[in-house]
Motif scaffolding. Structure first.
Motif, PDB file in Angstrom:
ATOM      1  N   ILE A 150       8.979   1.810  -4.251  1.00  0.00           N
ATOM      2  CA  ILE A 150       8.036   1.439  -3.190  1.00  0.00           C
ATOM      3  C   ILE A 150       6.717   2.183  -3.411  1.00  0.00           C
ATOM      4  O   ILE A 150       6.688   3.227  -4.084  1.00  0.00           O
ATOM      5  CB  ILE A 150       8.660   1.736  -1.789  1.00  0.00           C
ATOM      6  CG1 ILE A 150       7.926   0.979  -0.676  1.00  0.00           C
ATOM      7  CG2 ILE A 150       8.701   3.236  -1.494  1.00  0.00           C
ATOM      8  CD1 ILE A 150       8.715   0.908   0.639  1.00  0.00           C
ATOM      9  N   GLY A 151       5.638   1.649  -2.855  1.00  0.00           N
ATOM     10  CA  GLY A 151       4.324   2.284  -2.991  1.00  0.00           C
ATOM     11  C   GLY A 151       3.933   2.326  -4.458  1.00  0.00           C
ATOM     12  O   GLY A 151       4.020   1.339  -5.187  1.00  0.00           O
ATOM     13  N   GLY A 152       3.565   3.516  -4.931  1.00  0.00           N
ATOM     14  CA  GLY A 152       3.156   3.654  -6.329  1.00  0.00           C
ATOM     15  C   GLY A 152       4.293   3.387  -7.300  1.00  0.00           C
ATOM     16  O   GLY A 152       4.053   3.148  -8.484  1.00  0.00           O
ATOM     17  N   SER A 153       5.512   3.410  -6.826  1.00  0.00           N
ATOM     18  CA  SER A 153       6.651   3.118  -7.699  1.00  0.00           C
ATOM     19  C   SER A 153       6.983   1.625  -7.700  1.00  0.00           C
ATOM     20  O   SER A 153       8.028   1.218  -8.210  1.00  0.00           O
ATOM     21  CB  SER A 153       7.870   3.939  -7.255  1.00  0.00           C
ATOM     22  OG  SER A 153       7.593   5.317  -7.432  1.00  0.00           O
ATOM     23  N   LYS A 203       9.330   8.801  -7.640  1.00  0.00           N
ATOM     24  CA  LYS A 203       8.848  10.087  -8.148  1.00  0.00           C
ATOM     25  C   LYS A 203       9.675  11.229  -7.549  1.00  0.00           C
ATOM     26  O   LYS A 203      10.135  12.115  -8.245  1.00  0.00           O
ATOM     27  CB  LYS A 203       7.360  10.252  -7.821  1.00  0.00           C
ATOM     28  CG  LYS A 203       6.793  11.552  -8.335  1.00  0.00           C
ATOM     29  CD  LYS A 203       5.308  11.685  -8.077  1.00  0.00           C
ATOM     30  CE  LYS A 203       4.865  13.090  -8.453  1.00  0.00           C
ATOM     31  NZ  LYS A 203       3.472  13.356  -8.148  1.00  0.00           N
ATOM     32  N   THR A 204       9.870  11.171  -6.249  1.00  0.00           N
ATOM     33  CA  THR A 204      10.553  12.275  -5.564  1.00  0.00           C
ATOM     34  C   THR A 204      12.068  12.095  -5.510  1.00  0.00           C
ATOM     35  O   THR A 204      12.796  13.048  -5.282  1.00  0.00           O
ATOM     36  CB  THR A 204      10.058  12.351  -4.108  1.00  0.00           C
ATOM     37  OG1 THR A 204      10.274  11.046  -3.512  1.00  0.00           O
ATOM     38  CG2 THR A 204       8.581  12.692  -4.037  1.00  0.00           C
ATOM     39  N   PHE A 205      12.517  10.884  -5.664  1.00  0.00           N
ATOM     40  CA  PHE A 205      13.917  10.492  -5.454  1.00  0.00           C
ATOM     41  C   PHE A 205      14.420  10.931  -4.076  1.00  0.00           C
ATOM     42  O   PHE A 205      15.574  11.326  -3.890  1.00  0.00           O
ATOM     43  CB  PHE A 205      14.840  10.992  -6.580  1.00  0.00           C
ATOM     44  CG  PHE A 205      15.666   9.874  -7.147  1.00  0.00           C
ATOM     45  CD1 PHE A 205      15.116   8.964  -8.037  1.00  0.00           C
ATOM     46  CD2 PHE A 205      16.984   9.679  -6.744  1.00  0.00           C
ATOM     47  CE1 PHE A 205      15.864   7.892  -8.533  1.00  0.00           C
ATOM     48  CE2 PHE A 205      17.745   8.613  -7.239  1.00  0.00           C
ATOM     49  CZ  PHE A 205      17.175   7.724  -8.131  1.00  0.00           C
ATOM     50  N   THR A 207      12.861   9.027  -1.318  1.00  0.00           N
ATOM     51  CA  THR A 207      12.249   8.008  -0.452  1.00  0.00           C
ATOM     52  C   THR A 207      13.323   7.111   0.177  1.00  0.00           C
ATOM     53  O   THR A 207      14.138   6.507  -0.532  1.00  0.00           O
ATOM     54  CB  THR A 207      11.234   7.187  -1.269  1.00  0.00           C
ATOM     55  OG1 THR A 207      10.288   8.111  -1.821  1.00  0.00           O
ATOM     56  CG2 THR A 207      10.508   6.175  -0.419  1.00  0.00           C
ATOM     57  N   THR A 210      13.815   3.423  -1.026  1.00  0.00           N
ATOM     58  CA  THR A 210      14.294   3.259  -2.397  1.00  0.00           C
ATOM     59  C   THR A 210      15.755   3.684  -2.524  1.00  0.00           C
ATOM     60  O   THR A 210      16.562   2.994  -3.157  1.00  0.00           O
ATOM     61  CB  THR A 210      13.392   4.071  -3.348  1.00  0.00           C
ATOM     62  OG1 THR A 210      12.074   3.554  -3.202  1.00  0.00           O
ATOM     63  CG2 THR A 210      13.829   3.961  -4.788  1.00  0.00           C
ATOM     64  N   ARG A 263       0.615   6.742  -7.120  1.00  0.00           N
ATOM     65  CA  ARG A 263      -0.220   5.537  -7.226  1.00  0.00           C
ATOM     66  C   ARG A 263      -0.970   5.472  -8.559  1.00  0.00           C
ATOM     67  O   ARG A 263      -1.714   4.537  -8.802  1.00  0.00           O
ATOM     68  CB  ARG A 263      -1.175   5.433  -6.038  1.00  0.00           C
ATOM     69  CG  ARG A 263      -2.025   6.653  -5.791  1.00  0.00           C
ATOM     70  CD  ARG A 263      -2.702   6.612  -4.428  1.00  0.00           C
ATOM     71  NE  ARG A 263      -3.356   7.885  -4.116  1.00  0.00           N
ATOM     72  CZ  ARG A 263      -2.764   8.920  -3.550  1.00  0.00           C
ATOM     73  NH1 ARG A 263      -1.483   8.868  -3.230  1.00  0.00           N
ATOM     74  NH2 ARG A 263      -3.440  10.021  -3.297  1.00  0.00           N
ATOM     75  N   GLN A 344      -3.441   0.583  -1.909  1.00  0.00           N
ATOM     76  CA  GLN A 344      -2.831   1.909  -1.993  1.00  0.00           C
ATOM     77  C   GLN A 344      -3.751   2.870  -2.745  1.00  0.00           C
ATOM     78  O   GLN A 344      -3.981   4.000  -2.308  1.00  0.00           O
ATOM     79  CB  GLN A 344      -1.461   1.874  -2.681  1.00  0.00           C
ATOM     80  CG  GLN A 344      -0.771   3.238  -2.546  1.00  0.00           C
ATOM     81  CD  GLN A 344       0.364   3.495  -3.509  1.00  0.00           C
ATOM     82  OE1 GLN A 344       0.516   2.811  -4.520  1.00  0.00           O
ATOM     83  NE2 GLN A 344       1.175   4.491  -3.216  1.00  0.00           N
ATOM     84  N   GLU A 348      -4.985   5.205   0.143  1.00  0.00           N
ATOM     85  CA  GLU A 348      -4.135   6.401   0.147  1.00  0.00           C
ATOM     86  C   GLU A 348      -4.873   7.559  -0.535  1.00  0.00           C
ATOM     87  O   GLU A 348      -4.723   8.716  -0.153  1.00  0.00           O
ATOM     88  CB  GLU A 348      -2.798   6.119  -0.537  1.00  0.00           C
ATOM     89  CG  GLU A 348      -1.718   7.122  -0.180  1.00  0.00           C
ATOM     90  CD  GLU A 348      -0.330   6.759  -0.696  1.00  0.00           C
ATOM     91  OE1 GLU A 348      -0.081   6.944  -1.890  1.00  0.00           O
ATOM     92  OE2 GLU A 348       0.510   6.299   0.105  1.00  0.00           O
ATOM     93  N   GLN A 500      -1.567  12.839  -0.091  1.00  0.00           N
ATOM     94  CA  GLN A 500      -1.395  11.767   0.896  1.00  0.00           C
ATOM     95  C   GLN A 500      -0.604  12.279   2.095  1.00  0.00           C
ATOM     96  O   GLN A 500       0.430  11.745   2.447  1.00  0.00           O
ATOM     97  CB  GLN A 500      -0.741  10.511   0.278  1.00  0.00           C
ATOM     98  CG  GLN A 500       0.640  10.682  -0.362  1.00  0.00           C
ATOM     99  CD  GLN A 500       0.597  11.363  -1.700  1.00  0.00           C
ATOM    100  OE1 GLN A 500      -0.300  11.130  -2.498  1.00  0.00           O
ATOM    101  NE2 GLN A 500       1.552  12.246  -1.941  1.00  0.00           N
ATOM    102  N   VAL A 503       0.902  10.173   5.234  1.00  0.00           N
ATOM    103  CA  VAL A 503       2.069   9.292   5.306  1.00  0.00           C
ATOM    104  C   VAL A 503       3.304  10.031   5.839  1.00  0.00           C
ATOM    105  O   VAL A 503       4.346   9.425   6.072  1.00  0.00           O
ATOM    106  CB  VAL A 503       2.400   8.677   3.916  1.00  0.00           C
ATOM    107  CG1 VAL A 503       1.231   7.865   3.388  1.00  0.00           C
ATOM    108  CG2 VAL A 503       2.775   9.765   2.915  1.00  0.00           C
TER     109      VAL A 503
HETATM  110  O1  F6P Z   1       4.767   7.241   1.364  1.00  0.00           O
HETATM  111  C1  F6P Z   1       3.788   7.273   0.383  1.00  0.00           C
HETATM  112  C2  F6P Z   1       4.343   7.608  -0.956  1.00  0.00           C
HETATM  113  O2  F6P Z   1       4.601   8.959  -1.048  1.00  0.00           O
HETATM  114  C3  F6P Z   1       3.398   7.150  -2.053  1.00  0.00           C
HETATM  115  O3  F6P Z   1       2.389   8.049  -2.307  1.00  0.00           O
HETATM  116  C4  F6P Z   1       4.333   6.907  -3.168  1.00  0.00           C
HETATM  117  O4  F6P Z   1       3.740   6.102  -4.151  1.00  0.00           O
HETATM  118  C5  F6P Z   1       5.477   6.245  -2.452  1.00  0.00           C
HETATM  119  O5  F6P Z   1       5.554   6.922  -1.224  1.00  0.00           O
HETATM  120  C6  F6P Z   1       6.803   6.270  -3.154  1.00  0.00           C
HETATM  121  O6  F6P Z   1       7.206   7.575  -3.425  1.00  0.00           O
HETATM  122  P1  F6P Z   1       8.348   7.876  -4.466  1.00  0.00           P
HETATM  123  O7  F6P Z   1       7.914   7.363  -5.781  1.00  0.00           O
HETATM  124  O8  F6P Z   1       8.529   9.352  -4.445  1.00  0.00           O
HETATM  125  O9  F6P Z   1       9.584   7.152  -4.003  1.00  0.00           O
END
Ligand code: F6P
Length: 538
Positions: A150-153, A203-205, A207, A210, A263, A344, A348, A500, A503
């Protein structure tokens, strides 16, 4: 730090003088206007001559760039300094698209070797999937990839796929971003789990959306194939330990780094699913297009620097003329997702009300961006762009050569793009309309009523980007152009374009509300509490 108060004051004074001045008139007054306000870079032709600035204003705008030390900031970014101060990180996406041997360092630590090793691992994986050598749990080759993120991913890979996909692809690629179960249901519908790879990208695993979709997709795989189905689940993340904890074996995890903003991550393994579906060479060609724009941004003088000029055109409208919105209209079906990706990127990155030192900003930052593909949008919201009470500047994008279809239809599409930019700038005077209505024999009362309604004020500015063809290279160059433009704006405004924080609150409250929907009793305002109660059927 942003540009100084003095430089902003000069800029704003220049912009005020543009109010009420006809853009079209500037072409007569400035014979070299077109030459000075057009630039070609990395396969893109950029025309900023339909913007409201004069050439003298451009000089003042360039002084703003010098005053804010944009070139120093650019060099600091590309040198991998921790310019994302609030998170103490570099913002080094340019390292991801650099040719082999580039030698980038993030925060003093060399990174290019790791980038190249990941690229090599991606290539090897992609090639075994595409050749059919890598097989699923049931011994069959993969014919579909479901990209979950989601988002940048999500937005970058989705745009890349739609921009470059072949008409009939040997490997189908689908996306699921929203936690709305409908999206995943549509993404999985009709696919055979035995022939499907699921790529979970985060990125963070951490979210919610996701992880929720990845769990559901894994259950779908296991339901058909049993525990062996886990061989179909791939993770792309900057937090490999979390992917491991989720149950993805190390050999199925592709990494990227904390110095890659979400992003800005389309250049990393985040695009693994696109590389599988399009071929690794296509992915590398996209990287080379991005690198070509990086070289231009690094080397071109300010007055001929495409990202700098595009940023200044925006800032002239935003800060000089107080315009809070911008429309982005790609006249290309293949680029129809560009507005979503840009939303975004720009909103963002630069939707901030305090500067990088935590002080309130003295002037407006990012405009709201919206857009839709042309010519479709002409038949939807262009009425407001031509005759509404607000002036909304546009970015219009068009493509000379279609990749497929009838070339005559492509000419019609191009004609619409070019004509809209002209119509928006030139308008149509009331006198002209009156003359036409008189010639048609309408009564004076009818003319008085109709003429103002059929008048176009004009002076609605646009930036025009002409792309020779949507290729991996030009797409890469286009995305990098907008990334650098967004960065330049952030430097002018003195904000950190790479965090960001805005958010976070919604995410925290969503978890609280989720607990309350399941029977919890958190404290809420009366409206929120009533909504929770209604959903629970209380
Ligand atoms: O909620 C915003 C955000 O942190 C974006 O900046 C990012 O692209 C998206 O969520 C997804 O985050 P992640 O890749 O960690 O799942």
């Amino acid at each position: 730090m942003g540009a100084s108060a003095k430089a902003w004051a000069d800029f704003e004074t220049a912009a005020r003088a543009a109010e009420g001045r006809r853009i079209a008139g500037l072409f007569e007054a400035e014979p070299d206007r077109l030459a000075k306000l057009t630039v070609e870079a990395a396969g893109l032709y950029l025309d900023l001559s339909k913007q409201p600035w004069s050439l003298a204003d451009l000089e003042v705008a360039l002084d703003l760039v010098r005053d804010a030390q944009v070139e120093t900031a650019r060099d600091a970014q590309l040198a991998g300094q921790p310019i994302n101060r609030s998170e103490g990180r570099a913002a080094l996406h340019a390292a991801l698209r650099a040719p082999a041997g580039a030698g980038f360092s993030a925060d003093g630590r060399p990174v290019s070797a790791e980038v190249e090793a990941t690229r090599a691992a991606m290539r090897a994986f992609v090639e075994t999937v595409r050749s059919g050598e890598r097989k699923g749990a049931a011994g069959r080759p993969f014919k579909a990839v479901v990209h979950i993120g989601i988002g940048g991913s999500d937005l970058g890979p989705r745009l890349v796929w739609e921009a470059l996909r072949p008409l009939s692809a040997p490997i189908e690629l689908r996306f699921a971003a929203n936690v709305d179960p409908a999206e995943l249901a549509f993404a999985l519908d009709g696919l055979d789990p035995a022939e499907t790879l699921v790529v979970a990208v985060s990125k963070t695993f951490t979210t919610q959306e996701t992880l929720s979709n990845a769990e559901a997709a894994r259950a779908w795989l296991r339901g058909a194939l049993g525990p062996a189905a886990d061989a179909h689940l791939i993770a792309v993340t900057a937090a490999p330990d979390k992917a491991r904890a989720f149950g993805v074996p190390d050999a199925q995890v592709f990494g990227f780094w904390d110095w890659v903003g979400g992003r800005y991550s389309v250049w990393s393994a985040v695009s693994l699913s696109c590389a599988i579906a399009l071929g690794f060479d296509v992915f590398e060609q996209m990287l080379s297009g991005g690198a070509a724009m990086d070289a231009h941004f690094r080397q071109a003088p300010l007055q001929a620097n495409a990202p700098v000029l595009l940023a200044l055109a925006h800032v002239f409208n935003r800060n000089g003329l107080g315009r809070p919105m911008r429309a982005v209209i790609p006249y290309a079906h293949r680029l129809r997702l560009l507005p979503s990706w840009l939303q975004q990127l720009e909103m963002e990155s630069n939707g901030k009300r305090v500067d990088a030192q935590g002080r309130s900003v003295a002037r407006a930052t990012a405009a709201s961006v919206f857009g839709e593909v042309g010519s479709t949008s002409q038949h939807a919201f262009f009425q407001l762009l031509h005759q509404g009470t607000d002036v909304i500047p546009l970015d219009i994008l068009a493509v000379r050569h279609a990749r497929e279809g009838d070339p005559a239809a492509q000419q019609k599409l191009l004609a619409n793009a070019i004509a809209q930019a002209e119509a928006l700038m030139v308008g149509r005077s009331e006198a002209d309309v009156r003359a036409e209505l008189e010639a048609a024999g309408l009564s004076a009362e009818r003319i008085a009523e109709l003429a103002p309604q059929r008048t176009f004020p004009g002076d609605r500015p646009s930036s025009f980007i002409l792309i020779d063809a949507v290729t991996p290279q030009t797409l890469g160059a286009l995305l990098a152009l907008y990334e650098h433009k967004t960065f330049v704006e952030g430097v002018l405004w003195g904000i950190n374009s790479f965090d960001q924080w805005g958010v976070e609150l919604g995410k925290t409250l969503a978890n609280r509300v989720l607990a309350d929907l399941a029977g919890g009793s958190g404290a809420h305002d009366p409206s929120t509490a009533a909504l929770v109660g209604k959903v629970r059927g209380l």
